[in-house]
Design an enzyme around this catalytic site. Structure first.
Site, short mmCIF file in Angstrom:
data_model
loop_
_atom_site.label_atom_id
_atom_site.label_comp_id
_atom_site.label_asym_id
_atom_site.label_seq_id
_atom_site.Cartn_x
_atom_site.Cartn_y
_atom_site.Cartn_z
N HIS A 13 0.84 -1.21 0.00
CA HIS A 13 0.00 0.00 0.00
C HIS A 13 0.87 1.25 0.00
O HIS A 13 0.62 2.21 -0.75
CB HIS A 13 -0.88 0.05 1.26
CG HIS A 13 -1.93 -1.00 1.36
ND1 HIS A 13 -2.13 -1.75 2.50
CD2 HIS A 13 -2.85 -1.43 0.47
CE1 HIS A 13 -3.14 -2.57 2.32
NE2 HIS A 13 -3.59 -2.42 1.08
N LYS A 37 -18.02 -5.85 8.20
CA LYS A 37 -17.82 -5.69 9.65
C LYS A 37 -16.74 -6.66 10.12
O LYS A 37 -16.31 -6.63 11.25
CB LYS A 37 -19.13 -5.95 10.38
CG LYS A 37 -20.19 -4.92 10.06
CD LYS A 37 -21.35 -5.02 11.05
CE LYS A 37 -22.32 -3.87 10.89
NZ LYS A 37 -23.21 -4.03 9.74
N ARG A 86 -1.51 -5.56 -8.87
CA ARG A 86 -0.43 -6.50 -8.58
C ARG A 86 -0.23 -7.48 -9.72
O ARG A 86 0.89 -7.87 -10.02
CB ARG A 86 -0.76 -7.31 -7.31
CG ARG A 86 -0.64 -6.50 -6.04
CD ARG A 86 -1.29 -7.22 -4.89
NE ARG A 86 -2.73 -7.36 -5.12
CZ ARG A 86 -3.60 -7.64 -4.17
NH1 ARG A 86 -3.19 -7.87 -2.94
NH2 ARG A 86 -4.88 -7.71 -4.44
N SER A 123 -3.11 -7.74 2.47
CA SER A 123 -3.37 -7.68 3.92
C SER A 123 -3.90 -9.02 4.43
O SER A 123 -3.54 -9.47 5.52
CB SER A 123 -4.40 -6.58 4.23
OG SER A 123 -3.88 -5.32 3.92
#
Ligand code: PNS
Length: 158
Positions: A13, A37, A86, A123
Site C-alpha cells: 500500500h 464488519k 499486482r 493484507s
C-alpha cells in the site's frame, strides 16, 4: 484518492501511496469503513496506522469514508482514483469498479503497477501468515507488527 480497506496497511500500500504522492499535488488515503464488519482492526486503528505510515509525506492525508467512494470523491473534489495492480488477476475486478465509478460520476481511475517486490502482498495473507507464526516483519511497517500480533492473539478461536 487512494482507497482501500488497509486492514492493516502493508508495504505494498505504502509503495502505491508514495508514488501517487509524486503524481498528484494532493493525495487522500480513503479508508473504507463500512464494506465489511469482519475486520481485524477498527476504522480508527486503521486510520491511525496510515497516519503514522504517511507522516513523512506532506501532501498526503488520511480520512475514513462510508458509503460510495464516488460520493466521497465528489465531497473532496478529487479528480482521480489511484489503484495498485499486482497482477492480471487484479485487473478484471478493478476495471469493473473503475467503469462503475466512472458511470456514477466523471472520475478517472489511474492504475499504478505494484513494484515487483510487493506483487504477492495482500493484507489478508499478512494476517494469515502472522496468525500461524510466520514472519511478516518485512511486509508491513514496523509499528504495525505489535498491534497485529496482539489482535491475532486476542481473536476468538474459530
Ligand atoms: O482494499 P480493498 O478491500 O480492495 O478496498 C476496496 C474499496 C474500499 C476501495 C471498495 O470496496 C470501495 O470503493 N468501497 C466503497 C463502496 C463503493 O463505492 N462501492 C462501489 C464500487 S464500484
Amino acid at each position: 484518492m487512494c482507497p482501500g480497506s488497509f486492514d492493516p496497511v502493508t508495504n505494498g500500500h505504502l509503495d502505491i501511496i508514495e508514488r501517487a504522492a509524486t503524481l498528484f499535488d494532493e493525495v487522500v488515503v480513503a479508508v473504507g469503513i463500512n464494506k465489511s464488519k469482519n475486520r481485524l482492526f477498527s476504522p480508527d486503528e486503521r486510520i491511525g496506522m496510515l497516519e503514522q505510515a504517511t507522516a513523512g509525506l506532506p501532501n498526503v492525508s488520511v480520512a475514513g469514508f462510508t458509503g460510495l467512494l464516488t460520493t466521497f470523491c465528489e465531497e473532496r473534489g478529487a479528480n482521480a482514483i489511484v489503484k495498485g495492480l499486482r497482477a492480471v488477476s487484479d485487473y478484471e475486478y478493478e476495471l469493473q469498479m473503475a467503469q462503475m465509478n466512472a458511470s456514477l460520476t466523471r472520475i478517472e481511475t489511474v492504475f499504478v503497477p505494484t513494484s515487483p517486490e510487493w506483487s504477492f502482498l495482500a493484507s489478508s495473507l499478512v494476517k494469515e501468515v502472522a496468525a500461524f507464526g510466520g514472519d511478516v516483519s518485512g511486509l508491513v511497517p514496523g509499528f504495525v507488527l505489535g498491534p497485529l500480533l496482539e489482535k491475532l492473539a486476542s481473536r476468538p478461536a474459530e
